[in-house]
Structure formats: C-alpha cells, structure tokens
Design an enzyme around this catalytic site. Sequence first.
Site, PDB file in Angstrom:
ATOM      1  N   LYS A   1      12.603  19.816   4.139  1.00 40.52           N
ATOM      2  CA  LYS A   1      12.710  20.216   5.550  1.00 40.52           C
ATOM      3  C   LYS A   1      12.199  19.079   6.413  1.00 40.52           C
ATOM      4  CE  LYS A   1      10.678  23.331   9.048  1.00 40.52           C
ATOM      5  NZ  LYS A   1       9.893  24.540   9.344  1.00 40.52           N
TER       6      LYS A   1
ATOM      7  N   LYS B   1       7.555  28.276  21.087  1.00 44.38           N
ATOM      8  CA  LYS B   1       6.179  28.468  20.621  1.00 44.38           C
ATOM      9  C   LYS B   1       5.214  28.404  21.802  1.00 44.38           C
ATOM     10  CE  LYS B   1       6.681  26.254  16.054  1.00 44.38           C
ATOM     11  NZ  LYS B   1       6.247  27.349  15.194  1.00 44.38           N
TER      12      LYS B   1
ATOM     13  N   GLU C   1      13.630  28.078  11.914  1.00 46.31           N
ATOM     14  CA  GLU C   1      14.717  27.091  11.789  1.00 46.31           C
ATOM     15  C   GLU C   1      14.710  26.375  10.448  1.00 46.31           C
ATOM     16  OE1 GLU C   1      11.835  26.418  13.021  1.00 46.31           O
ATOM     17  OE2 GLU C   1      11.409  24.529  12.000  1.00 46.31           O
TER      18      GLU C   1
ATOM     19  N   ARG D   1      14.301  27.432   7.374  1.00 47.40           N
ATOM     20  CA  ARG D   1      15.112  28.069   6.331  1.00 47.40           C
ATOM     21  C   ARG D   1      16.602  27.860   6.595  1.00 47.40           C
ATOM     22  NH1 ARG D   1      12.164  33.675   7.577  1.00 47.40           N
ATOM     23  NH2 ARG D   1      10.562  32.133   8.016  1.00 47.40           N
TER      24      ARG D   1
HETATM   25  N1  BES Z   1       7.292  25.051  11.416  1.00 54.52           N
HETATM   26  C1  BES Z   1       6.951  26.422  11.461  1.00 54.52           C
HETATM   27  C2  BES Z   1       5.904  26.822  10.431  1.00 54.52           C
HETATM   28  C3  BES Z   1       4.555  26.153  10.534  1.00 54.52           C
HETATM   29  C4  BES Z   1       3.496  26.823  11.092  1.00 54.52           C
HETATM   30  C5  BES Z   1       4.348  24.908  10.017  1.00 54.52           C
HETATM   31  C6  BES Z   1       2.258  26.242  11.162  1.00 54.52           C
HETATM   32  C7  BES Z   1       3.107  24.309  10.079  1.00 54.52           C
HETATM   33  C8  BES Z   1       2.057  24.988  10.639  1.00 54.52           C
HETATM   34  C9  BES Z   1       8.187  27.285  11.223  1.00 54.52           C
HETATM   35  O1  BES Z   1       9.383  26.727  11.613  1.00 54.52           O
HETATM   36  C10 BES Z   1       7.992  28.543  11.997  1.00 54.52           C
HETATM   37  O2  BES Z   1       7.844  28.464  13.174  1.00 54.52           O
HETATM   38  N2  BES Z   1       7.980  29.665  11.307  1.00 54.52           N
HETATM   39  C11 BES Z   1       7.794  30.925  11.926  1.00 54.52           C
HETATM   40  C12 BES Z   1       8.732  31.924  11.281  1.00 54.52           C
HETATM   41  C13 BES Z   1       8.844  33.228  12.001  1.00 54.52           C
HETATM   42  C14 BES Z   1       9.483  33.043  13.347  1.00 54.52           C
HETATM   43  C15 BES Z   1       9.646  34.162  11.142  1.00 54.52           C
HETATM   44  C16 BES Z   1       6.341  31.352  11.734  1.00 54.52           C
HETATM   45  O3  BES Z   1       5.760  31.041  10.704  1.00 54.52           O
HETATM   46  O4  BES Z   1       5.792  31.945  12.645  1.00 54.52           O
HETATM   47 ZN    ZN Z   2       9.433  24.616  11.592  1.00 56.57          ZN
HETATM   48 ZN    ZN Z   3       9.827  27.027  13.663  1.00 57.92          ZN
END
Ligand code: BES
Ligand code: ZN
Ligand code: ZN
Length: 508
Positions: A275, A287, A359, A361
């Site tokens: 990724k 975010k 994103e 996945r």
């Molecule tokens: N890049 C983030 C995950 C992440 C969080 C990486 C903290 C490093 C540190 C990922 O793309 C994301 O935002 N995931 C969401 C998924 C949710 C919307 C189902 C998450 O973990 O909140």
């Molecule tokens: Zn991410």
């Molecule tokens: Zn994300």
Amino acid sequence: MESKLLFGDAVAFATPTLAVFAGDTQTEKSADPKPALLAAAPEIAAAAQNLLVSGEFKAAAGEVAVLHAPAGLKAERLLVVGLGKAKDLSAEALRKAAGTAVRAAKARNIRSLAIGFPDTTTLPTVANLNASLAARAIIEGAEIAEPDWNTYRSDRKDLAVELMLIADQKQQAEIQRGFDEGRIVAAAQNFARSLVNEPGNVLTPTVLGARAKAMCNEAGLKCEVYSSDKIQELKMGAFWAVAKGSAEPPALIVMTYEPPTTPADDAPVLGLVGKGITFDTGGISIKPADGMEKMKYDMAGAAAMIGAMHAIARLKPAVKVIAVICSAENMPDGRAYKPGDVVTAMSGKTIEVVNTDAEGRLVLSDGLHYAKTLGCTHLINAATLTGAISIALGSLNFGVFSNDDATCERFMDALAISGEKAWRMPCTDDYRDYIKSEIADIMNTGKNRYGGAISGAMFLKEFAGDTPWVHLDIANMAWNETPKPWLPYGPSGVAVRSIIEWVRSFAA
Ligand code: BES
Ligand code: ZN
Ligand code: ZN
C-alpha cells in the site's frame, strides 16, 4: 554507517570506545541482579569488575555504563551494555544491545565504536548462540539504531558513527556470513525508512516510482512504473477510484527479481504487494486535522516491499519474486470518489464505497489481483491499513492475517530470525458478513467499527481468492513515536526483515 568486521584481539584494539555485553544471571525472582560479562578476556573482566559488583549496573536491556581509561585495554573507554536476563538471551537481545551501544555513543558524541563479539561460553546459563545469527543481529541492531531522522532540520549535525565488530578467530566463516547478511538486511530496512520519512509534498507517487526505479537499476532488478493510463487500461476500478481525486498522478510499480538459475515450471512465484498512499487525507470522508500529518507514512507497506526487494536482489534467493506497489494520494476534490459510489475492481467484483478513508484496501484489491495475473502463486501484502489494529494489539505486535495456515506458518517462523513481533489475527469465513453489502458484492468498511482490522483483512481476502496469502497490518508500528535506547523516533522499517526471511524460506 561504515561497518567493518575484524578478526583479532579486542583487548589490544586501539579505539575511542570498546563496547561489551553483559547479561543478568540472577535466576531468583526478587533477588538483586547478578550481571556477568560476555567477554572472556581477563583484562576486560578485570576492568569491569568493580562496576559489576557495585550494584549500580543491572545489565537490563537498554542500560549502559561507561568506564574511562580502563586499565589493561588499548581502548579509551569501555562501554558495558545490558542484555537483560541471561537465561532469555536471544539474537534479538543482541540486536537491541548493539543498537543501544550505537545510540549511547552518538549521545556522547563518540564517532567510532568497536563492539566485542560476545563470548557466550562465559555464561554457563546460556546455550551457545548461533554465531552467524549473533553477528547478523549485532550488525542489524547497530545499523538500524544509527540514523536520526532529522534530514529536514537545518541545525542537524553529522554524528555518523563508524563501527568495528571485533571477533576472535573461532567460527570465522559463520560470523563473516552473518555480518554480510546483516549489512544487506539493515540497508534494506534503512532504505525503507528513508522513504517513509519523506513528507507527502516531496514523496508523491511519481517520486516513489522514481526512487524504486533508481534502486532497481542499481540492484539489477527489472522495474516498470505505470500511471493513470495503464491503471485504467487494466480496469483497476478500485485503485483508480482512489487515485482520481488527486492532481498528483498515481504510480503502479512492478519490480521483478529472477533467481540466478531458472526455476522449475511449478516452482513458487512470490507476490509482494504494498500500500503506497503517499498521503491519506481520508478523501471526502475527511480525517480530523489532529494527527493528520502522520498520514505521510501511509506508504510504509510499499516502502517495506521496495526495501525487501533491495535485499532480495543482493541475497539472491532461488525463488522468483514480483513486487506490485499501488501508490496514490487520497484527496478530496471535485473529481474525488464519494461515499455511495460503486466501483468495479479488476477482478470483476463490485464494491460499494461506504467510507473513502478505507482507501488502502481498494488500491490493494487491484494490486493483489494483478499480482495473480502476473503468475504469483503466493501473496504477501503489507499496509498501514487500519487504526483498529492499534486498538487490538497496541504497538508491540503488528497484525498478521492469512487464508492459508502453511503460508502463514512460514511467516511466523520468519519472525524467529528477524526478531520482529507479530500476532496472528482471525480471518475466517464467518467474518465475511462484516463486509456484505446490500448494494454491491462487498463494501469497503465493516458493518460497525468493531473488529475493524478484521473487516479490512476480510476485504483483501476476497481478492486473494484461493491463492495462499498473508496480510500484514503495520499501521500500529510503522512509525516509532517513543524513542527507545536502541531505536530513534521516526520511521521504523517494520516488517522489512520478516518479509525478506519469508521470501528466503521458499528458497530453502
Ligand atoms: N491509513 C489509514 C489507517 C492508519 C491509521 C494508518 C493510523 C496509520 C495510522 C487507513 O486508510 C484508514 O483511514 N482506515 C480507516 C478505515 C475505516 C474508515 C474503515 C480507519 O482505520 O479508521
Ligand atoms: Zn490509508
Ligand atoms: Zn484512509
């Protein structure tokens, strides 16, 4: 870092600092520590004697003591470095202790350090450590500890340390082999970290592609870097959905390693999928501002795979390896994908986008499928996929998910060599309901936030299909927030060493 291996007598070696290791041999629970040196030379034992009986030095992991002008030694200082409990002595304890020695040297502005190769025969409680693994662990620990990630500080000083590992003539070949491998593996991990350290304005998908290409040219790997046209031509609808909201073009990076002798037709072909979100704003599901700057490291999975390929090119295992990196920025924009959108992945599966922040996945779904079309028989992916993995595991183990016990076991066995910690999480079909959609084949989030790391894994599993696959969720460990005596603040390079060992296990 300049590291050299010398065979000779540490006692007679002129150096600003000679580091030696000590373990705590106390076996009674609440009794005082009993530190003992892992150095056989009587001159070193004599120099450290008063310190060891003083009770001031407990030989804990991360602990150091400095002795100036040690009598009987050519070294200007003797640095005694703790290993923790002698009965638990492992290669990983040596890795951390070597790192501690280097960071202690840097903190004291010492620019040249010699480490005495540990002599475990001095500790009757310790089974002899494999000399090759010990040498490898020491060199890895030292080289990984050395960089400070202050590239962008104009007041930074060059405090680079040169290292000499000094071993006696015993087991020379094994020690040399471990040393050579350790340097290759540590360089790969540091290269991955250097990529993760870059801010999003510097390391765009295009620049990530250029850095991967430059590495491949230097290492003798084939490398192709594609962008928007190829992604659309391949019908990577999930990858493209994420990419199209950014003014920065995406990059699909394909690196190929061919082993020196052509493998049999039915030999495994390994697919490493990363990724590579060079910045994750969350997109339209944006975010919160607090902590968003960290999302520059959302390409750590890609960096881990690029780093691993660097080591694979140099270690030359007898197995073909293809790395596929899916790199994009996740941005909100007039052209960005939206919650409610339905996209069709390259595999033909339809996906309901519920949250544009899930994103990773999406880009990986097309990366995994593409790797299969390139002939990969076994897949591994690394991704900073979910915040939920931190809730599940804290930051001591990264998450491992798999659809195949044997392939997963290989990975768990690799941890014993790499010294990294990871925990296998469930990924069984009874969780499939979590990603069921009313609208499309699947959706890109779970039904609710519970088991969020598992929902992410279940989504990827759809695209691995019947191909044995391991998914590493490294979101909880890709960035080291709290400096440790053996590791500075910043990008950790987590998973690089384990991925390299997983690959090598197929060549054995
Ligand atoms: N890049 C983030 C995950 C992440 C969080 C990486 C903290 C490093 C540190 C990922 O793309 C994301 O935002 N995931 C969401 C998924 C949710 C919307 C189902 C998450 O973990 O909140
Ligand atoms: Zn991410
Ligand atoms: Zn994300």
